[in-house]
Scaffold this motif. Sequence first.
Motif, short mmCIF file in Angstrom:
data_model
loop_
_atom_site.label_atom_id
_atom_site.label_comp_id
_atom_site.label_asym_id
_atom_site.label_seq_id
_atom_site.Cartn_x
_atom_site.Cartn_y
_atom_site.Cartn_z
N LEU A 336 0.85 -1.19 0.00
CA LEU A 336 0.00 0.00 0.00
C LEU A 336 0.88 1.23 0.00
CD1 LEU A 336 -2.78 1.46 0.37
CD2 LEU A 336 -2.46 1.18 2.84
N VAL A 337 0.43 2.26 -0.72
CA VAL A 337 1.17 3.53 -0.79
C VAL A 337 0.26 4.65 -0.30
CG1 VAL A 337 2.44 5.14 -2.24
CG2 VAL A 337 2.53 2.68 -2.72
N ILE A 338 0.77 5.46 0.65
CA ILE A 338 0.05 6.64 1.12
C ILE A 338 0.73 7.85 0.51
CG2 ILE A 338 -0.68 7.98 3.12
CD1 ILE A 338 -0.56 5.45 4.78
N LEU A 339 -0.01 8.62 -0.27
CA LEU A 339 0.52 9.81 -0.94
C LEU A 339 0.12 11.03 -0.14
CD1 LEU A 339 -0.54 8.79 -4.56
CD2 LEU A 339 1.71 8.47 -3.50
N LEU A 449 -13.10 4.20 -2.73
CA LEU A 449 -13.63 3.81 -4.03
C LEU A 449 -12.92 2.55 -4.49
CD1 LEU A 449 -11.37 4.85 -6.43
CD2 LEU A 449 -12.12 7.00 -5.44
N GLU A 450 -13.57 1.83 -5.38
CA GLU A 450 -13.01 0.62 -5.98
C GLU A 450 -13.21 0.70 -7.48
OE1 GLU A 450 -14.22 -3.04 -4.17
OE2 GLU A 450 -14.35 -2.15 -2.16
N THR A 451 -12.11 0.63 -8.21
CA THR A 451 -12.18 0.72 -9.66
C THR A 451 -11.07 -0.14 -10.28
OG1 THR A 451 -12.06 2.21 -11.56
CG2 THR A 451 -10.77 2.85 -9.63
N ASN A 452 -11.44 -0.92 -11.28
CA ASN A 452 -10.47 -1.79 -11.98
C ASN A 452 -9.68 -2.66 -11.00
OD1 ASN A 452 -11.20 -0.62 -14.46
ND2 ASN A 452 -9.71 1.05 -14.16
N SER A 453 -10.40 -3.27 -10.03
CA SER A 453 -9.80 -4.16 -9.03
C SER A 453 -8.77 -3.44 -8.15
CB SER A 453 -9.12 -5.36 -9.72
OG SER A 453 -10.05 -6.09 -10.48
N ARG A 454 -8.88 -2.13 -8.05
CA ARG A 454 -7.98 -1.34 -7.21
C ARG A 454 -8.80 -0.61 -6.15
NH1 ARG A 454 -6.08 3.01 -10.52
NH2 ARG A 454 -7.28 4.56 -9.36
N ARG A 455 -8.26 -0.56 -4.95
CA ARG A 455 -8.91 0.16 -3.87
C ARG A 455 -8.16 1.45 -3.58
NH1 ARG A 455 -10.66 -4.51 0.57
NH2 ARG A 455 -12.35 -5.39 -0.68
N GLU A 456 -8.93 2.48 -3.28
CA GLU A 456 -8.33 3.78 -3.06
C GLU A 456 -9.15 4.55 -2.03
OE1 GLU A 456 -6.84 7.61 -5.77
OE2 GLU A 456 -7.44 5.72 -6.71
N LEU A 488 -9.03 1.09 8.14
CA LEU A 488 -8.91 1.72 6.82
C LEU A 488 -7.70 1.14 6.08
CD1 LEU A 488 -9.80 3.90 4.79
CD2 LEU A 488 -8.36 5.53 6.05
N THR A 489 -6.59 0.95 6.80
CA THR A 489 -5.39 0.37 6.19
C THR A 489 -5.63 -1.06 5.75
OG1 THR A 489 -4.02 1.79 7.61
CG2 THR A 489 -2.94 -0.10 6.57
N GLN A 490 -6.30 -1.84 6.59
CA GLN A 490 -6.58 -3.23 6.24
C GLN A 490 -7.43 -3.32 4.98
OE1 GLN A 490 -8.52 -5.37 9.38
NE2 GLN A 490 -8.68 -7.26 8.23
N TYR A 491 -8.40 -2.43 4.87
CA TYR A 491 -9.24 -2.41 3.66
C TYR A 491 -8.42 -2.08 2.43
CZ TYR A 491 -12.41 -0.26 0.26
OH TYR A 491 -13.06 0.11 -0.90
N LEU A 492 -7.55 -1.06 2.54
CA LEU A 492 -6.79 -0.61 1.38
C LEU A 492 -5.69 -1.59 0.98
CD1 LEU A 492 -6.44 3.18 2.28
CD2 LEU A 492 -7.90 2.18 0.51
#
Length: 676
Positions: A336-339, A449-456, A488-492
């Motif tokens: 996971l990356v936090i920007l 949000l979830e898009t193209n098998s990616r969570r954000e 939140l981290t576990q979900y992402l």
Amino acid sequence: MGTETLLLIILSGIIALLVALFQYKYKAKYKGKWVLVFTFLRFLSVFAILLLLINPKFTQVSIYTEKPNLVVAVDNSNSIAYLKQDKNALSILNTLTEHPELKKEFDIDVFTFDDVIKTSDTNIFKSKASNIDKALRELSSIYKNKVAPVVLISDGNQTFGNDYSVSNKYTQPIHPIILGDTTTYTDLKIQQININKYAFLKNKFPIEAILVYQGNAPISTKFTINQGNSILYSKVVTFSKQENSTVISLTLPANSVGVKSFTAKLQALKSEKNTTNNSKNFAVEVIDQKTKIALVSDFSHPDLGALKKSIESNEQRAVEILNPIDFLNKKNDFQLVILYQPNNKFKEVYEVLNAENKNRFTIVGAKTQLSFVNNNSKVFNVAQTGQEEDFQAIFNLNFSPFLIEDINFEDFPPLKGPFGDISFTVPFQTLLGKSVLGISKNEPLLATLETNSRREAVLFGENIWQWRAQSFLNETSFNPFDDFIGKLTQYLASNQQKSRLTVDYESFYTGSNNIIIKAQTFDKNYQFDTRQSLELILENISSKEKSTTPFILKSNNYQVDLSGLDASKYSFTVRSKGENLSKSGSFEVLEYNIEEQFLNADVAKLKQLAANTSGKSYFVNNVDELISELVNNEHYKPIQKSNKNTVPLIDWKYLLVFLILTLSAEWFLRKYNGLI
């Protein structure tokens, strides 16, 4: 009643008399024997009407006696029974509540307490937790403005809460009755086992054991750590009166995945009275991987440290703070990356994340370069106004991607973020909404949000470090905020498909208290569904005994309380009666009753409590002295009070009845005599 009112009443009487005489003496044609009666009735009627118009006020004084309260608080924890003081406690309670002089001088209120306080005199002494400080603080709040001495029937042993012996928050004098043996016995005890909740496969995990000896003679014994019937560690330890404690540090290997249970034991002495505290169960969950998270920022900010501490409060996760260039050199190390507040230096970072479709958490703040983020995020856009705003959070009860609790977000300090409309190009869910000065903006402050098998996830505000600090001020613990960030981290960090039924539980519980399992169900649009009927089917793996317990809807989740379970391994299934939704799991309850670790009453603390609150402490055989003190203490005497109440005459209903009677009598007599 004032002089002016009195003069008006006299004048009213004169006017009423003149009106009556004018009608029945001066102008009346009837001169019969009833004329004086008619005159008197008319006088009364007119006088009553004038009195109602003047509406004089009268003062009523009522005198009553107010007795002080006598508050009897009985410790309902298991240590009372373990020290064989339950019969003494009930006998003392009965003596106090039935004593004729006390009943005459006081209003007696009885409470029992363990981890909570209850207005009940039912005592079974089975609770495995006690919080004396909380009970005394709540009693002080209830009787804040009253005379209410407190009789505390307890052994003084507290399992959690603030130290009651030094607190200054109690407003009433407290008279402890000390239950328990004050004799000092030789005793060995495992005071504490310190261990991380998680360990990693093929690694060694540290254990720290604090051992305590109470006695005078030098002794030697053996300390062991067992797993089942196998002895994993053994060491001979010695104690004396001077060297009465020791700390043993060791490591054990984590060879397989799952919850591993252990028992630490101190070999008992022949002269020991209490051997229950010679052993202690503990457990560790072995996992086969550690989530690594990159926190990428181009500048320093307190948020970075707060996020790192919150995420790493879970031993399964590690956070590394990097600048954009350093991240590119280690890009494959992270799940996971936090920007944090991206700018144009993040261009290659975005290219890597988009190319590999990696999960991310973007934090937008006052220093974020919005033009860059809008062009590179591809999922949201923030209007560029060049202005900033402080936003408070509003918790969304219908948030569905994962189970989350409201930790009083609305009371947290505002976050600073860019002012301007926010739009998304893909479907999103609002976890926290924005409000300004208490008015909802109908915009997300924190969205997933979830898009193209990616969570954000996107947070549109900085200074979240203040939330962590406020959480500590509210709860004297960082845990609520850290749990929120952890979920939140576990979900992402995961890409598992979203389920319509989620269950939140621990892998193991120490003791049988506070075993709460939570669940959420969602409809086909992934909106929280409050119409479901959930039940938990629980099976004791050892005894094969099964039970079914319904869930109760609380706020934004369903809960079932399993407190009181025997120590064992359990499997469970949560299912919905209305739909084909179910989820299974397992957990273990470790055997441990902290109330059975005590050997004596804590006399020193109870005496200190009495001294700090201007009370006196007593032992079981001195209850008569306590009763004498309560009855003869001048501060606890009943007080005579008066209640002064000013009542206007118009509120006196009997005057209206009197007026109706006089008018009716006059009319009836006139009719009877043919004058109408």
